[in-house]
Scaffold this motif. Structure first.
Motif, short mmCIF file in Angstrom:
data_model
loop_
_atom_site.label_atom_id
_atom_site.label_comp_id
_atom_site.label_asym_id
_atom_site.label_seq_id
_atom_site.Cartn_x
_atom_site.Cartn_y
_atom_site.Cartn_z
N ASP A 204 75.31 29.77 -7.81
CA ASP A 204 74.61 29.87 -7.21
C ASP A 204 73.03 29.37 -7.17
OD1 ASP A 204 74.68 28.61 -9.97
OD2 ASP A 204 73.68 30.45 -10.91
N HIS A 205 72.58 28.43 -6.29
CA HIS A 205 71.07 27.58 -6.34
C HIS A 205 71.30 27.74 -5.00
CE1 HIS A 205 71.76 27.46 -10.76
NE2 HIS A 205 70.21 26.52 -10.59
N GLN A 206 72.00 28.34 -4.06
CA GLN A 206 72.03 27.79 -2.15
C GLN A 206 70.26 27.93 -1.87
OE1 GLN A 206 74.29 26.31 -1.35
NE2 GLN A 206 74.52 25.56 -3.09
N ARG A 207 69.72 29.14 -2.02
CA ARG A 207 68.67 29.75 -2.02
C ARG A 207 67.28 29.32 -1.87
NH1 ARG A 207 71.09 35.23 -2.41
NH2 ARG A 207 70.40 35.39 -4.61
N ILE A 208 67.27 27.90 -0.66
CA ILE A 208 66.52 26.90 -1.28
C ILE A 208 64.97 26.90 -0.67
CG2 ILE A 208 66.36 24.27 -1.79
CD1 ILE A 208 69.39 24.12 -1.84
N VAL A 209 63.89 26.75 -0.95
CA VAL A 209 62.85 26.45 -0.29
C VAL A 209 62.30 24.87 -0.86
CG1 VAL A 209 60.94 27.56 1.00
CG2 VAL A 209 62.95 29.34 -0.14
N VAL A 210 61.56 24.41 0.92
CA VAL A 210 60.71 23.88 0.49
C VAL A 210 59.06 24.21 0.20
CG1 VAL A 210 60.13 21.25 1.42
CG2 VAL A 210 62.44 21.66 0.85
N LEU A 211 58.38 23.07 -0.14
CA LEU A 211 56.72 23.89 0.00
C LEU A 211 56.26 22.11 0.06
CD1 LEU A 211 53.94 25.30 -0.04
CD2 LEU A 211 54.20 24.77 -2.59
N ALA A 212 55.71 21.58 0.81
CA ALA A 212 55.30 20.12 1.17
C ALA A 212 54.01 20.67 1.15
CB ALA A 212 55.92 19.66 2.50
N GLY A 213 53.43 19.08 0.75
CA GLY A 213 52.00 18.98 0.52
C GLY A 213 51.57 17.94 0.81
N PRO A 214 50.52 17.85 0.87
CA PRO A 214 49.85 15.80 1.71
C PRO A 214 50.20 14.69 1.48
CG PRO A 214 48.48 16.92 0.04
CD PRO A 214 49.50 18.29 0.20
N ALA A 268 57.98 34.37 2.15
CA ALA A 268 59.62 33.51 0.78
C ALA A 268 59.50 32.86 -0.02
CB ALA A 268 59.56 32.82 2.54
N ILE A 269 57.83 32.18 -0.39
CA ILE A 269 57.62 32.69 -1.92
C ILE A 269 57.83 32.81 -2.48
CG2 ILE A 269 56.65 30.22 -2.49
CD1 ILE A 269 56.61 28.43 -0.39
N ASP A 275 66.63 31.16 -5.19
CA ASP A 275 66.78 30.14 -6.25
C ASP A 275 66.39 29.42 -6.35
OD1 ASP A 275 68.81 32.04 -6.19
OD2 ASP A 275 70.24 31.35 -4.05
N VAL A 276 66.08 28.40 -5.68
CA VAL A 276 65.68 27.22 -5.75
C VAL A 276 63.69 26.54 -4.97
CG1 VAL A 276 65.76 24.31 -5.56
CG2 VAL A 276 67.96 25.85 -6.40
N LEU A 277 63.57 26.36 -5.86
CA LEU A 277 61.75 25.68 -4.75
C LEU A 277 61.31 24.32 -5.40
CD1 LEU A 277 59.68 26.56 -3.34
CD2 LEU A 277 58.41 27.23 -5.30
N ALA A 295 54.65 34.73 -9.29
CA ALA A 295 54.98 35.40 -7.98
C ALA A 295 56.20 34.08 -7.47
CB ALA A 295 55.02 36.20 -7.11
N MET A 296 55.33 33.38 -7.84
CA MET A 296 55.62 31.87 -7.24
C MET A 296 57.05 31.65 -6.87
SD MET A 296 53.05 28.61 -6.01
CE MET A 296 54.20 27.85 -5.51
N LEU A 297 56.97 30.99 -8.25
CA LEU A 297 58.23 30.55 -9.41
C LEU A 297 59.57 30.90 -8.83
CD1 LEU A 297 56.60 30.38 -12.80
CD2 LEU A 297 56.75 28.66 -11.15
N PRO A 298 60.08 30.33 -8.55
CA PRO A 298 61.88 30.81 -8.35
C PRO A 298 62.62 31.48 -9.70
CG PRO A 298 62.05 28.16 -8.93
CD PRO A 298 60.52 29.04 -9.00
N SER A 299 63.23 31.96 -8.90
CA SER A 299 64.32 32.87 -10.08
C SER A 299 66.08 31.77 -10.78
CB SER A 299 65.68 33.55 -9.49
OG SER A 299 66.45 33.34 -7.94
N LYS A 300 65.65 30.52 -10.42
CA LYS A 300 66.17 29.92 -11.35
C LYS A 300 65.64 28.50 -11.39
CE LYS A 300 70.84 32.00 -10.16
NZ LYS A 300 70.12 32.42 -9.48
N ARG A 301 65.61 27.74 -10.50
CA ARG A 301 64.75 26.31 -10.62
C ARG A 301 63.83 25.66 -10.28
NH1 ARG A 301 68.57 23.20 -13.83
NH2 ARG A 301 70.88 24.02 -13.82
N MET A 302 62.90 24.97 -10.12
CA MET A 302 61.92 24.49 -9.83
C MET A 302 61.61 22.96 -10.29
SD MET A 302 57.62 24.92 -9.57
CE MET A 302 56.58 24.11 -10.48
N ALA A 303 62.42 21.83 -8.53
CA ALA A 303 61.34 21.05 -8.73
C ALA A 303 60.61 20.28 -8.41
CB ALA A 303 62.77 20.57 -7.75
#
Length: 569
Positions: A204-214, A268-269, A275-277, A295-303
């Motif tokens: 249940d953690h499969q909708r993953i998005v990456v937010l990349a910074g400098p 998207a975010i 599920d996971v950001l 609102a950018m916080l994911p529904s399950k987990r943030m890494a």
């Protein structure tokens, strides 16, 4: 050898090929070394602040250390704003200032900025990671190494002050190069990464998005980022300061999230379906979080992956705090994550990405890019510049309304080709920043995007580019106004609006007066040919682009979040 010779030769041995400076009596002893050290080229700027911005750009684009020099007191204090910008953007810059002889300290001597005088050493401690005096020849090797190591490893500016009698003193020392393993160690918390990998394998953690910074670029990790997201079909957005970490026309690219953000990244975010950001290499500042939008916080987990633990959890706590070099962490995940489990979520991620893209084009108000209006619509001007400039061209963006236009409509097509003083946002820094970038990347064409208000501040550095034969293209988004301020002043009435006017400037005439060339462009259809002429010029070339100031910047979601934040107070 003399201390001045040792300092310059040591910088050369460390790989510093250019030193940016303004001249002055307190630095006279450095002049023979600056002009006589093989592999080191001195660049004399119009202003000490410009020299510091050049060092910043040189460090960003070259991946090493940038060095600027000025006299103590007025010289180094003119560097305060660019050094602060380097501090907030995490750029390794070393500022060197000449100081009065030790026998003068506290005696009322001319330009005495020693610890017993004005004390610019203490003044710079607030905006650098380290500010010290090389008070004796005996301490020079130690303090130089400490200042350079501190700058390179902590990614901050540092400052050393050198009294003139110390500059002329004899020294017998050898420089030992600071190695890559110390500057960018491949540190990784494998326990924390293993926990994250286990979470990513959950069904249940499969909708993953990456937010990349400098931080990804700082770690030279763009290849690892691409490999990770491509292997598992993971959509990826960037912060504005990380714009272009992955090509913005890549099938998995969402664009910028936060200020200057794209429709896809914002939708998207902020979606409840994430599920996971995974945040990599971003401190999650105000602009990186769309005004701290929960609102950018994911529904399950943030890494949150970053080499600096103080940047993790600064805004929000995360379920997976990973202290690691971003490149190393992404490579570790690619090797050790449960590939079969992540492969099972491909369909869900593809469907999510298709849904986001199906809601509309990536660009907000994409129709503005085809406007035929005269004066030109800024969106059309940026679109024409992008179409005319080579894919590998580097863009340096100044601070002002034009930052938003270029964030939205300039698509980065190669990683590491977008630079901006993003976090502090000082006006006028992009021209000297671009000079430093171009000297570090001479094989790539460079465009500086600036405004007429910014030109009033640091436009004189065009003279530096002309004198040194540095081929940069300067696109002045000329709306005869301080554009961003105009938007607010206009609503206050004609009096405040008049304060934002910039009248009577002939920017092409100015460029030619300092040894550059240029042309005025009033029609969008003229931009492509003007860019072609600019790129064929050996030195700097200015494009005076006449645009309409009345069009609001394409940051609607940002403005809405600001209203919500203020209302909630």
């Amino acid at each position: 050898m003399k201390v001045a010779d040792y300092l310059i030769s040591s910088l050369g041995e460390q790989g510093v090929g250019h030193i940016f400076l303004d001249l002055g009596g307190l630095n006279d002893a450095f002049m023979p070394a600056l002009t006589g050290t093989s592999g080191v080229r001195p660049i004399v700027a119009a202003f000490e602040g410009g020299a510091a911005y050049m060092a910043d750009g040189y460090a960003r684009a070259g991946g090493g250390l940038g060095v600027c020099m000025g006299i103590g007191g007025p010289g180094v204090l003119n560097m305060v704003t660019p050094l602060t910008a380097a501090m907030t953007d995490r750029t390794p810059v070393l500022a060197i200032s000449g100081e009065v002889a030790r026998s003068w300290e506290g005696m009322g001597g001319f330009q005495d900025a020693s610890g017993a005088g004005i004390d610019d050493i203490s003044a710079l401690r607030a905006v650098t990671g380290l500010s010290v005096s090389l008070s004796s020849p005996a301490v020079v090797p130690h303090h130089l190494r400490h200042a350079m190591t501190h700058a390179l490893t902590q990614r901050v500016p540092t400052h050393i002050s050198v009294p003139v009698d110390v500059q002329r003193a004899d020294i017998d020392a050898t420089w030992h190069r600071i190695g890559r393993d110390l500057v960018s160690p491949a540190i990784v918390d494998e326990r924390a990464l293993a926990n994250l990998a286990a979470a990513l394998a959950e069904p249940d953690h499969q909708r993953i998005v990456v937010l990349a910074g400098p931080g990804v670029l700082h770690a030279d990790g763009t290849a690892q980022l691409r490999a990770f997201v491509e292997r598992f079909d993971i959509p990826v957005a960037t912060t504005l300061s990380g714009k272009g970490l992955i090509e913005e026309d890549h099938p998995l690219a969402l664009g910028v999230f936060g200020y200057g953000g794209s429709r896809w990244a914002i939708d998207a975010i902020r979606s409840d379906d994430v599920d996971v950001l995974i945040v990599v290499g971003s401190g999650l500042s105000q602009r990186d979080t769309l005004q701290w939008d929960p609102a950018m916080l994911p529904s399950k987990r943030m890494a949150h992956i970053d080499p600096d633990p103080l940047r993790i959890g600064r805004t929000w706590p995360s379920e997976h705090a990973v202290v690691a070099n971003p490149a190393t962490a992404l490579a570790w995940l690619l090797e050790f994550v449960d590939a079969q489990a992540l492969d099972s979520g491909r369909a869900a991620r593809r469907a999510f990405l298709d849904t986001v893209r199906g809601r509309g084009p990536r660009h907000l108000r994409a129709e503005d890019t085809t406007s035929d209006a005269v004066p030109m619509h800024p969106a059309r001007a940026v679109s024409e510049l992008r179409a005319a400039f080579p894919d590998d061209g580097v863009l340096c963006v100044d601070s002002g309304a034009h930052r938003a236009w270029f964030a939205e409509y300039w698509d980065v097509r190669q990683p590491g080709t977008h630079y901006s003083l993003t976090n502090l946002g000082p006006m006028g820094g992009a021209i000297p920043l671009g000079i430093g970038v171009q000297l570090a990347r001479p094989q790539q064409p460079l465009l500086v995007a600036t405004g007429d208000g910014c030109m009033l501040m640091h436009g004189m550095e065009l003279h530096t580019a002309a004198r040194e034969g540095i081929p940069i293209v300067v696109a002045v988004m000329n709306n005869s106004s301080y554009g961003n301020i105009y938007y607010r002043a206009h609503a206050m009435g004609p009096g405040p609006e008049r304060l934002t006017d910039i009248a009577g400037m002939d920017w092409v005439g100015f460029a030619r007066s300092v040894g550059a060339d240029g042309e005025r462009v009033e029609e969008p259809t003229e931009i492509a040919a003007a860019v072609s002429r600019a790129l064929a010029t050996d030195g700097p070339y200015l494009l005076d682009l006449v645009i309409d100031k009345t069009h609001p910047t394409p940051v609607g979601p940002w403005r809405q979040r600001q209203r919500e934040w203020e209302d909630n107070d």
